[in-house]
Scaffold this motif. Sequence first.
Motif, PDB file in Angstrom:
ATOM      1  N   THR A  96       0.823  -1.199   0.000  1.00  0.00           N
ATOM      2  CA  THR A  96       0.000   0.000   0.000  1.00  0.00           C
ATOM      3  C   THR A  96       0.861   1.254   0.000  1.00  0.00           C
ATOM      4  O   THR A  96       0.472   2.286  -0.557  1.00  0.00           O
ATOM      5  CB  THR A  96      -0.927   0.011   1.215  1.00  0.00           C
ATOM      6  N   LEU A 117       1.761   2.032  -3.571  1.00  0.00           N
ATOM      7  CA  LEU A 117       0.629   2.603  -4.289  1.00  0.00           C
ATOM      8  C   LEU A 117       0.361   4.044  -3.871  1.00  0.00           C
ATOM      9  O   LEU A 117      -0.106   4.860  -4.675  1.00  0.00           O
ATOM     10  CB  LEU A 117      -0.616   1.745  -4.066  1.00  0.00           C
ATOM     11  N   PRO A 140      -1.436   0.856 -11.375  1.00  0.00           N
ATOM     12  CA  PRO A 140      -2.479  -0.021 -11.934  1.00  0.00           C
ATOM     13  C   PRO A 140      -2.566   0.057 -13.457  1.00  0.00           C
ATOM     14  O   PRO A 140      -2.750  -0.955 -14.126  1.00  0.00           O
ATOM     15  CB  PRO A 140      -3.762   0.499 -11.265  1.00  0.00           C
ATOM     16  N   ARG A 149      -8.715  -5.816  -8.732  1.00  0.00           N
ATOM     17  CA  ARG A 149      -7.906  -5.382  -7.593  1.00  0.00           C
ATOM     18  C   ARG A 149      -8.526  -5.929  -6.319  1.00  0.00           C
ATOM     19  O   ARG A 149      -9.730  -5.775  -6.076  1.00  0.00           O
ATOM     20  CB  ARG A 149      -7.848  -3.854  -7.542  1.00  0.00           C
ATOM     21  N   ASP A 192      -8.106  -5.759  -2.271  1.00  0.00           N
ATOM     22  CA  ASP A 192      -7.460  -5.046  -1.168  1.00  0.00           C
ATOM     23  C   ASP A 192      -7.477  -5.823   0.143  1.00  0.00           C
ATOM     24  O   ASP A 192      -6.863  -5.385   1.119  1.00  0.00           O
ATOM     25  CB  ASP A 192      -8.143  -3.691  -0.949  1.00  0.00           C
TER      26      ASP A 192
END
Length: 292
Positions: free
Chosen positions: A106, A109, A117, A255, A257
């Motif tokens: 994370t 990202l 992505p 995706r 999470d």
Amino acid sequence: ENFFRNADPSFVKAMEEGTDAEGGYLVPEDWRDELIHDPGVPGSVIRPSTTVIRTGRDAGNIATFGTTTWAGIAEEGAYTGAESTPTIGQVAFSIFKSGGLVRASTELLEDEQHNLPAVLAQVFNESAGRYEEPQGIRSTAAADVLMASATAVVAADVNKLFWTLPAQFRTNATFYSTSSFMQQLTSIGATSAGQTFGEDLTAAPDTSFRGRPTALFDGTGWDDAAAIAANEEVGCFGDFRNYYMIDRVGISIRRNDSLYMGNDQVGFFARKRGDGRVGLTNAFRIFKAAAS
């Protein structure tokens, strides 16, 4: 000013950017927003030449239909010599799933500046294209055309491959091979008289094969070495409209999470479902080195 001109060097501290503590920390590095990406070997280079169909099922069949007899018939004569029954067959296909997975933290990202992505979507599509290359042609009953040598290709081999493919398939044929083998082809006649592949080095070589287009795939499966080996299948010449790529579900990227939350990571899952099948084996010829 007089001090800096006359003082002993040991008393003068010269600042420089080459040493962090003496000034290097004051000179920031330049990090560009651009991303240098090597896409790897090209993928799905033959798809534009194939027949692509969509299906809503997980398996199916494509019907094949043979030819008929045509003969002269005398006036008031019987059709005895002209009667025939076309052979009906089918090519079965089954839908398979393929895909890829990339995990990212994370923190990455949150901090990266390249829209990770979107970058992953691009590389997933490239990888999927390489995966779907029609290697299945090699496992069918497509006829082999043997070269005269186990280690080299000559002009006569090229002529043999071209004319061995039936005439009805030559008009739309494509030569499917690799850059390494095209290097062998373009060297034909380079040091001797007779037929040559090219005349000079002033322009990019013509990579057509006997006037037919080529599709070069530098991945696994076909010849990837600088030299030809005995019994090696170095390429395929054929009408790829008779190779069917069956798409059930195009590539999709999801995706997740939560799956890797324990490691504070995010998973990017890519998947695709489809199959590939040879319709008419007679539309293809495998170019193969001779046995040692």
